[in-house]
Design a protein around this motif. Structure first.
Motif, PDB file in Angstrom:
ATOM      1  N   PHE A   1       0.804  -1.211   0.000  1.00  0.00           N
ATOM      2  CA  PHE A   1       0.000   0.000   0.000  1.00  0.00           C
ATOM      3  C   PHE A   1       0.843   1.269   0.000  1.00  0.00           C
ATOM      4  O   PHE A   1       0.388   2.324   0.450  1.00  0.00           O
ATOM      5  N   ALA A   2       2.045   1.177  -0.543  1.00  0.00           N
ATOM      6  CA  ALA A   2       2.888   2.363  -0.695  1.00  0.00           C
ATOM      7  C   ALA A   2       2.215   3.309  -1.688  1.00  0.00           C
ATOM      8  O   ALA A   2       1.538   2.867  -2.621  1.00  0.00           O
ATOM      9  N   PRO A   3       2.361   4.625  -1.510  1.00  0.00           N
ATOM     10  CA  PRO A   3       1.681   5.584  -2.391  1.00  0.00           C
ATOM     11  C   PRO A   3       1.967   5.373  -3.877  1.00  0.00           C
ATOM     12  O   PRO A   3       1.080   5.532  -4.709  1.00  0.00           O
ATOM     13  N   GLN A   4       3.188   4.999  -4.216  1.00  0.00           N
ATOM     14  CA  GLN A   4       3.517   4.778  -5.624  1.00  0.00           C
ATOM     15  C   GLN A   4       2.704   3.620  -6.197  1.00  0.00           C
ATOM     16  O   GLN A   4       2.224   3.682  -7.332  1.00  0.00           O
ATOM     17  N   LEU A   5       2.552   2.570  -5.408  1.00  0.00           N
ATOM     18  CA  LEU A   5       1.817   1.408  -5.886  1.00  0.00           C
ATOM     19  C   LEU A   5       0.318   1.654  -5.896  1.00  0.00           C
ATOM     20  O   LEU A   5      -0.390   1.139  -6.758  1.00  0.00           O
ATOM     21  N   VAL A   6      -0.186   2.452  -4.971  1.00  0.00           N
ATOM     22  CA  VAL A   6      -1.616   2.773  -4.955  1.00  0.00           C
ATOM     23  C   VAL A   6      -1.978   3.536  -6.229  1.00  0.00           C
ATOM     24  O   VAL A   6      -3.009   3.271  -6.850  1.00  0.00           O
ATOM     25  N   ILE A   7      -1.130   4.458  -6.637  1.00  0.00           N
ATOM     26  CA  ILE A   7      -1.364   5.190  -7.885  1.00  0.00           C
ATOM     27  C   ILE A   7      -1.364   4.228  -9.062  1.00  0.00           C
ATOM     28  O   ILE A   7      -2.210   4.314  -9.962  1.00  0.00           O
TER      29      ILE A   7
ATOM     30  N   TYR B   1      -2.143   1.035  -8.929  1.00  0.00           N
ATOM     31  CA  TYR B   1      -3.362   0.216  -8.824  1.00  0.00           C
ATOM     32  C   TYR B   1      -4.578   0.972  -9.357  1.00  0.00           C
ATOM     33  O   TYR B   1      -5.415   0.404 -10.057  1.00  0.00           O
ATOM     34  N   VAL B   2      -4.673   2.259  -9.031  1.00  0.00           N
ATOM     35  CA  VAL B   2      -5.794   3.078  -9.505  1.00  0.00           C
ATOM     36  C   VAL B   2      -5.743   3.194 -11.027  1.00  0.00           C
ATOM     37  O   VAL B   2      -6.763   3.061 -11.711  1.00  0.00           O
ATOM     38  N   LEU B   3      -4.558   3.411 -11.573  1.00  0.00           N
ATOM     39  CA  LEU B   3      -4.397   3.494 -13.026  1.00  0.00           C
ATOM     40  C   LEU B   3      -4.784   2.174 -13.693  1.00  0.00           C
ATOM     41  O   LEU B   3      -5.509   2.158 -14.690  1.00  0.00           O
ATOM     42  N   ALA B   4      -4.339   1.060 -13.136  1.00  0.00           N
ATOM     43  CA  ALA B   4      -4.656  -0.251 -13.713  1.00  0.00           C
ATOM     44  C   ALA B   4      -6.153  -0.549 -13.631  1.00  0.00           C
ATOM     45  O   ALA B   4      -6.757  -1.008 -14.609  1.00  0.00           O
ATOM     46  N   ALA B   5      -6.772  -0.273 -12.487  1.00  0.00           N
ATOM     47  CA  ALA B   5      -8.199  -0.557 -12.335  1.00  0.00           C
ATOM     48  C   ALA B   5      -9.041   0.313 -13.259  1.00  0.00           C
ATOM     49  O   ALA B   5      -9.972  -0.180 -13.906  1.00  0.00           O
ATOM     50  N   SER B   6      -8.727   1.592 -13.359  1.00  0.00           N
ATOM     51  CA  SER B   6      -9.501   2.466 -14.238  1.00  0.00           C
ATOM     52  C   SER B   6      -9.255   2.135 -15.704  1.00  0.00           C
ATOM     53  O   SER B   6     -10.176   2.233 -16.523  1.00  0.00           O
ATOM     54  N   THR B   7      -8.054   1.707 -16.061  1.00  0.00           N
ATOM     55  CA  THR B   7      -7.770   1.291 -17.439  1.00  0.00           C
ATOM     56  C   THR B   7      -8.584   0.058 -17.795  1.00  0.00           C
ATOM     57  O   THR B   7      -9.154  -0.021 -18.891  1.00  0.00           O
TER      58      THR B   7
ATOM     59  N   HIS C   1      -3.885   6.916 -25.656  1.00  0.00           N
ATOM     60  CA  HIS C   1      -4.137   8.001 -24.708  1.00  0.00           C
ATOM     61  C   HIS C   1      -5.230   7.650 -23.700  1.00  0.00           C
ATOM     62  O   HIS C   1      -5.243   8.165 -22.586  1.00  0.00           O
ATOM     63  N   SER C   2      -6.149   6.766 -24.065  1.00  0.00           N
ATOM     64  CA  SER C   2      -7.234   6.415 -23.149  1.00  0.00           C
ATOM     65  C   SER C   2      -6.717   5.697 -21.908  1.00  0.00           C
ATOM     66  O   SER C   2      -7.344   5.750 -20.850  1.00  0.00           O
ATOM     67  N   THR C   3      -5.574   5.061 -22.009  1.00  0.00           N
ATOM     68  CA  THR C   3      -4.993   4.389 -20.848  1.00  0.00           C
ATOM     69  C   THR C   3      -4.560   5.400 -19.797  1.00  0.00           C
ATOM     70  O   THR C   3      -4.807   5.219 -18.609  1.00  0.00           O
ATOM     71  N   TYR C   4      -3.944   6.485 -20.229  1.00  0.00           N
ATOM     72  CA  TYR C   4      -3.409   7.460 -19.282  1.00  0.00           C
ATOM     73  C   TYR C   4      -4.472   8.438 -18.791  1.00  0.00           C
ATOM     74  O   TYR C   4      -4.328   9.025 -17.728  1.00  0.00           O
ATOM     75  N   LEU C   5      -5.547   8.599 -19.562  1.00  0.00           N
ATOM     76  CA  LEU C   5      -6.646   9.462 -19.138  1.00  0.00           C
ATOM     77  C   LEU C   5      -7.767   8.673 -18.472  1.00  0.00           C
ATOM     78  O   LEU C   5      -8.796   9.245 -18.112  1.00  0.00           O
TER      79      LEU C   5
ATOM     80  N   ASN D   1     -11.370   9.843 -16.858  1.00  0.00           N
ATOM     81  CA  ASN D   1     -12.596   9.410 -17.523  1.00  0.00           C
ATOM     82  C   ASN D   1     -13.541   8.707 -16.549  1.00  0.00           C
ATOM     83  O   ASN D   1     -14.753   8.908 -16.612  1.00  0.00           O
ATOM     84  N   VAL D   2     -13.005   7.889 -15.670  1.00  0.00           N
ATOM     85  CA  VAL D   2     -13.841   7.187 -14.696  1.00  0.00           C
ATOM     86  C   VAL D   2     -14.525   8.195 -13.764  1.00  0.00           C
ATOM     87  O   VAL D   2     -15.709   8.061 -13.458  1.00  0.00           O
ATOM     88  N   LEU D   3     -13.799   9.222 -13.351  1.00  0.00           N
ATOM     89  CA  LEU D   3     -14.406  10.262 -12.514  1.00  0.00           C
ATOM     90  C   LEU D   3     -15.508  10.999 -13.281  1.00  0.00           C
ATOM     91  O   LEU D   3     -16.560  11.310 -12.732  1.00  0.00           O
ATOM     92  N   MET D   4     -15.277  11.271 -14.557  1.00  0.00           N
ATOM     93  CA  MET D   4     -16.285  11.965 -15.366  1.00  0.00           C
ATOM     94  C   MET D   4     -17.509  11.074 -15.605  1.00  0.00           C
ATOM     95  O   MET D   4     -18.639  11.555 -15.612  1.00  0.00           O
ATOM     96  N   TYR D   5     -17.310   9.775 -15.814  1.00  0.00           N
ATOM     97  CA  TYR D   5     -18.436   8.847 -15.975  1.00  0.00           C
ATOM     98  C   TYR D   5     -19.272   8.823 -14.704  1.00  0.00           C
ATOM     99  O   TYR D   5     -20.500   8.829 -14.742  1.00  0.00           O
ATOM    100  N   ALA D   6     -18.606   8.808 -13.552  1.00  0.00           N
ATOM    101  CA  ALA D   6     -19.317   8.716 -12.278  1.00  0.00           C
ATOM    102  C   ALA D   6     -20.103  10.001 -11.975  1.00  0.00           C
ATOM    103  O   ALA D   6     -21.178   9.942 -11.389  1.00  0.00           O
TER     104      ALA D   6
END
Length: 96
Positions: free
Chosen positions: A6-12, A14-20, A40-44, A48-53
């Motif tokens: 749960f280090a901050p680098q890995l949490v970021i 994980y969030v990127l992987a889950a949203s991708t 580009h959709s991978t990095y955004l 995009n997930v926040l905008m969908y929600a």
């Protein structure tokens, strides 16, 4: 061990992987894995997930015409051109 997961680098990461993964499986058309990583959709994807929600628009690829604000007026799109055509013809111009 748990602290390292749960280090901050890995949490970021994980969030990127889950949203991708969410954005990848959201539509019907999917890219190959190698192409998806460079797209580009991978990095955004987190944005995009926040905008969908937060969106009030239905989660559909095409919004029906009845729900469109422009269609509520009952105007046909071609009717807006008639005043322009009248002015154009009154000046002696040609229509394209």
């Amino acid at each position: 061990m748990l602290k390292q997961l749960f280090a901050p680098q890995l949490v970021i990461l994980y969030v990127l992987a889950a949203s991708t993964i969410y954005v990848h499986f959201r539509g019907k058309q999917r890219l190959r894995f190698a192409r998806q990583l460079g797209d580009h959709s991978t990095y955004l994807a987190p944005y995009n997930v926040l905008m969908y929600a937060a969106s009030a628009v239905p989660n559909k690829p095409v919004i029906p015409g009845a729900e469109s604000p422009q269609r509520k007026l009952g105007d046909h799109p071609r009717r807006g051109r008639s005043p322009v055509r009248r002015r154009l013809h009154s000046r002696g111009g040609k229509e394209q």
